[in-house]
Design a protein around this motif. Structure first.
Motif, PDB file in Angstrom:
ATOM      1  N   HIS A 175      -8.517  -6.412   6.500  1.00 50.65           N
ATOM      2  CA  HIS A 175      -8.716  -5.363   7.503  1.00 50.65           C
ATOM      3  C   HIS A 175      -8.741  -4.000   6.824  1.00 50.65           C
ATOM      4  O   HIS A 175      -8.326  -3.863   5.670  1.00 50.65           O
ATOM      5  N   ASP A 218      -7.191  -0.140   7.531  1.00 50.16           N
ATOM      6  CA  ASP A 218      -6.218   0.536   8.393  1.00 50.16           C
ATOM      7  C   ASP A 218      -6.885   1.555   9.310  1.00 50.16           C
ATOM      8  O   ASP A 218      -6.293   1.982  10.309  1.00 50.16           O
ATOM      9  N   TRP A 260      -3.902   3.133  -1.190  1.00 50.74           N
ATOM     10  CA  TRP A 260      -5.213   2.665  -0.737  1.00 50.74           C
ATOM     11  C   TRP A 260      -5.816   3.650   0.252  1.00 50.74           C
ATOM     12  O   TRP A 260      -5.112   4.294   1.017  1.00 50.74           O
ATOM     13  N   HIS A 274      -8.301  -4.695   2.911  1.00 49.85           N
ATOM     14  CA  HIS A 274      -7.145  -5.272   2.204  1.00 49.85           C
ATOM     15  C   HIS A 274      -6.395  -6.205   3.145  1.00 49.85           C
ATOM     16  O   HIS A 274      -6.689  -6.263   4.344  1.00 49.85           O
ATOM     17  N   ASN A 319       0.173  -1.716  12.098  1.00 55.66           N
ATOM     18  CA  ASN A 319      -0.504  -1.292  10.880  1.00 55.66           C
ATOM     19  C   ASN A 319      -1.860  -1.925  10.809  1.00 55.66           C
ATOM     20  O   ASN A 319      -2.169  -2.855  11.530  1.00 55.66           O
TER      21      ASN A 319
HETATM   22 FE   FE2 Z   1      -3.185  -2.605   6.288  1.00 59.57          FE
END
Ligand code: FE2
Ligand code: AKG
Length: 324
Positions: free
Chosen positions: A137, A139, A229, A235, A324
């Motif tokens: 996914h 974020d 990131w 990720h 998240n």
């Molecule tokens: Fe994430």
């Protein structure tokens, strides 16, 4: 930030994600080591650094001791299956001074502010005792900003992470692919309800990975290493093949000042319907105003954001997602 005398021609994009990155890099006032981190983030969407904190080992010991009673005493048993249930604690910074100290680490705040060109502040922590085994996914569907991409995650290893413990994985360079939004997948988001805020986008993310023939890398971290990131880097957490292991880690999510903070999964940007977030900075515990080009957003917000009776009622029906 002493180098703010340099005025980018593109202040609406993070420095590290600027299309003019190569030309602008020498003007950002970064050391050689920082330039290497900036270039890694620009090219791959992630960078590994050492977490600078002389108290780190003691903090880790104290965090484990303070969180285990909330997560399950079996985490102390070397033979138990530790992967059962939803094992994570969101925003432990509110009661745990060490989690908070990791989130407000001055070296990280300084570095991120210089890499992004706006002042960074932490707004959410997640503590994991085991691998998350989360599907791939970005974020950016949970927390995004206007201008976009002013958000990042910093993941810190609180112990060495072997391949069997469900290490973090990511698709290098995927941050440069289009941000998968509701408009891109033909979905209306505003006032919608979702079991998982990532689920509607999974096919699109997987299709892009397949189309690029992209491979993923895993991060076999050493204790005390951190990985930054970018908001749009794909990720997730690899499967944890040895359920007896722990994988203690902390993710802190950072925003940057003078942005509008919102949840894209529940927004339709083209219609001006934004699920705005009431963001509190972990550094000072204060509400960060949604702000655009130096000016806080006017009080007249669309109904869902108003603190009116109707707004509260609607919030009950359409709960805010803050995962998240
Ligand atoms: Fe994430
Ligand atoms: O720790 C992991 O496995 C992934 C965590 C993650 O994706 C996040 O916190 O955004």
């Amino acid at each position: 930030m002493s180098e703010t005398v340099y005025k980018s021609v593109l202040p609406g994009v993070p420095r590290i994600e600027s299309p003019a990155f190569r030309a602008e890099l020498p003007h950002f006032g970064l050391s050689e080591a920082e330039q290497a981190i900036a270039t890694k983030l620009h090219v791959d969407g992630f960078a590994v650094i050492d977490f600078e904190d002389v108290e780190f080992d003691q903090r880790v010991d104290r965090i484990r001791a303070s969180l285990i009673p909330r997560l399950g005493a079996d985490l102390n048993d070397p033979e138990s299956d530790k992967t059962r249930g939803d094992r994570r604690i969101q925003d432990a910074w509110k009661f745990d001074e060490d989690v908070r100290a990791i989130a407000v680490n001055p070296a990280i705040l300084n570095l991120l502010s210089r890499l992004y060109g706006r002042r960074a502040f932490p707004f959410q922590t997640l503590n994991f005792p085991v691998g998350t085994q989360q599907a791939v996914h970005a974020d950016a569907v949970h927390f995004s900003s206007l201008p976009e991409r002013f958000m990042c995650g910093v993941w810190v290893a609180m112990e060495d992470v072997p391949a069997e413990a469900g290490p973090l994985f990511y698709a290098p360079g995927s941050h440069r692919w289009p941000i998968v939004s509701n408009s891109l997948i033909g979905r209306r988001g505003y006032a919608s309800q979702l079991e998982s805020a990532q689920e509607p986008y999974a096919d699109a993310w997987n299709a892009m990975i397949a189309a690029h023939g992209a491979s993923t890398e895993t991060f076999l971290a050493r204790k005390g290493q951190a990985l930054i990131w970018c908001a749009n880097l794909l990720h997730g957490g690899s499967p944890q093949s040895d359920p007896r292991l722990t994988r203690w880690s902390q993710v802190t999510h950072y925003y940057f000042e003078d942005c509008i903070y919102y949840t894209p999964a529940f927004s339709d940007e083209a219609l001006g319907q934004l699920q705005l977030r009431d963001i509190v900075g972990i550094d000072d515990g204060k509400l960060r105003p949604n702000s655009y080009l130096g000016t806080p957003l006017p009080a007249q917000l669309p109904p869902l954001q108003k603190r009116s009776r109707m707004g509260r009622l609607l919030r009950k029906i359409v709960p805010r997602r803050s995962g998240n």
